[in-house]
Design a protein around this motif. Structure first.
Motif, PDB file in Angstrom:
ATOM      1  N   SER A  99       0.851  -1.189   0.000  1.00 42.55           N
ATOM      2  CA  SER A  99       0.000   0.000   0.000  1.00 42.55           C
ATOM      3  C   SER A  99       0.885   1.237   0.000  1.00 42.55           C
ATOM      4  CB  SER A  99      -0.915  -0.006   1.233  1.00 42.55           C
ATOM      5  OG  SER A  99      -0.150   0.088   2.429  1.00 42.55           O
ATOM      6  N   SER A 140      -9.926  -1.818  -1.525  1.00 43.97           N
ATOM      7  CA  SER A 140      -9.338  -1.618  -0.188  1.00 43.97           C
ATOM      8  C   SER A 140     -10.009  -0.478   0.573  1.00 43.97           C
ATOM      9  CB  SER A 140      -7.829  -1.372  -0.278  1.00 43.97           C
ATOM     10  OG  SER A 140      -7.540  -0.147  -0.926  1.00 43.97           O
ATOM     11  N   VAL A 160      -4.352   0.254  -1.302  1.00 46.90           N
ATOM     12  CA  VAL A 160      -3.628  -0.954  -1.703  1.00 46.90           C
ATOM     13  C   VAL A 160      -3.470  -0.927  -3.218  1.00 46.90           C
ATOM     14  CG1 VAL A 160      -3.646  -3.472  -1.778  1.00 46.90           C
ATOM     15  CG2 VAL A 160      -4.465  -2.272   0.269  1.00 46.90           C
TER      16      VAL A 160
END
Length: 187
Positions: A99, A140, A160
Motif C-alpha cells: 500500500s 481496499s 492498496v
C-alpha cells in the motif's frame, strides 16, 4: 545466461500452493528487503508492506473481499462472491499487501516495482508467487474490507496497489511461449 536473467525468464505465477509448508522468517525478511530496494519515483519509498501469514486473518480478509465482490455490478465478481471455493490469494500461506499514500508521486508504479522485486526474490529462494489485484481499484477503501485491513495494520491513509501471494508451489507451472511482435527496435 547469468543467474539474474535466468531467474527473470523462469519465474512463473503460481496459483496452487503446498499447504503443508510455510515461508521461513528469514525468507520473508529477504523478500521484504528486496521490495524495499525497488526503485521509486523521486526515491520517495512511500510504500508500506504488510506481510500476513496468519491463516485465520487471511480467511477473514478473503471473506471481506468476497462480500465486497458480491456488491459489485461485475458479473465475474458476483459469481466469485457466491463460489464457496473462491480464494483470492489462492490459499498461499503468505500474502504481502503493498500500500501507499495516493499523495506519493507515482504510488501504483512504485508498488509495481516493489512487487516485481519480491516476486524475483521469492523465485530465487525456491518459492512461488502470484500478483494479486483484488484489493486494488477501490476495493481496499470499501468499509467491509478496510475494517479488516485496519486490523492487519495497513495504514489508514494508504490505498492498496497490489499484493504478492507467496509460498511453495504444489505443482510446476509450465513455461508458456511469450507473445511475438511486442518489440520494436529503432536504430
Amino acid at each position: 545466461m547469468n543467474a539474474v536473467i535466468r531467474n527473470i525468464i523462469e519465474r512463473r505465477s503460481v496459483r496452487r500452493y503446498d499447504q503443508t509448508r510455510t515461508v521461513s522468517e528469514n525468507d520473508l525478511m529477504t523478500i521484504l528487503k528486496a521490495g524495499a530496494y525497488a526503485p521509486s519515483a523521486m526515491n520517495a519509498q512511500a510504500w508500506h508492506f504488510t506481510a500476513v501469514a496468519d491463516a485465520e486473518k487471511l480467511i477473514a480478509l478473503n471473506a471481506a473481499v468476497k462480500e465486497q465482490m458480491g456488491a459489485s455490478d461485475i458479473e465475474r465478481n458476483i459469481a466469485r462472491s457466491k463460489d464457496a471455493t473462491y480464494n483470492f490469494y489462492y490459499h498461499a500461506p503468505l500474502l504481502i499487501i503493498v500500500s501507499a499514500s495516493d499523495k506519493a508521486y507515482y504510488p501504483r508504479e512504485d508498488a509495481a516495482c516493489a512487487l516485481e522485486n519480491m516476486f524475483l526474490a521469492a523465485a530465487s529462494l525456491g518459492l512461488g508467487s502470484c500478483w494479486i489485484n483484488q484489493l486494488s481499484n477501490g476495493v481496499s477503501e470499501a468499509p467491509v474490507v478496510r475494517a479488516v485491513l485496519d486490523k492487519l495494520g495497513v495504514p489508514a491513509a494508504n490505498k492498496v496497489y497490489g499484493c504478492a501471494a507467496i509460498g511453495y508451489a504444489s505443482e510446476t507451472s509450465p513455461m508458456k511461449d511469450r507473445a511475438s511482435g511486442v518489440v520494436n527496435i529503432v536504430k
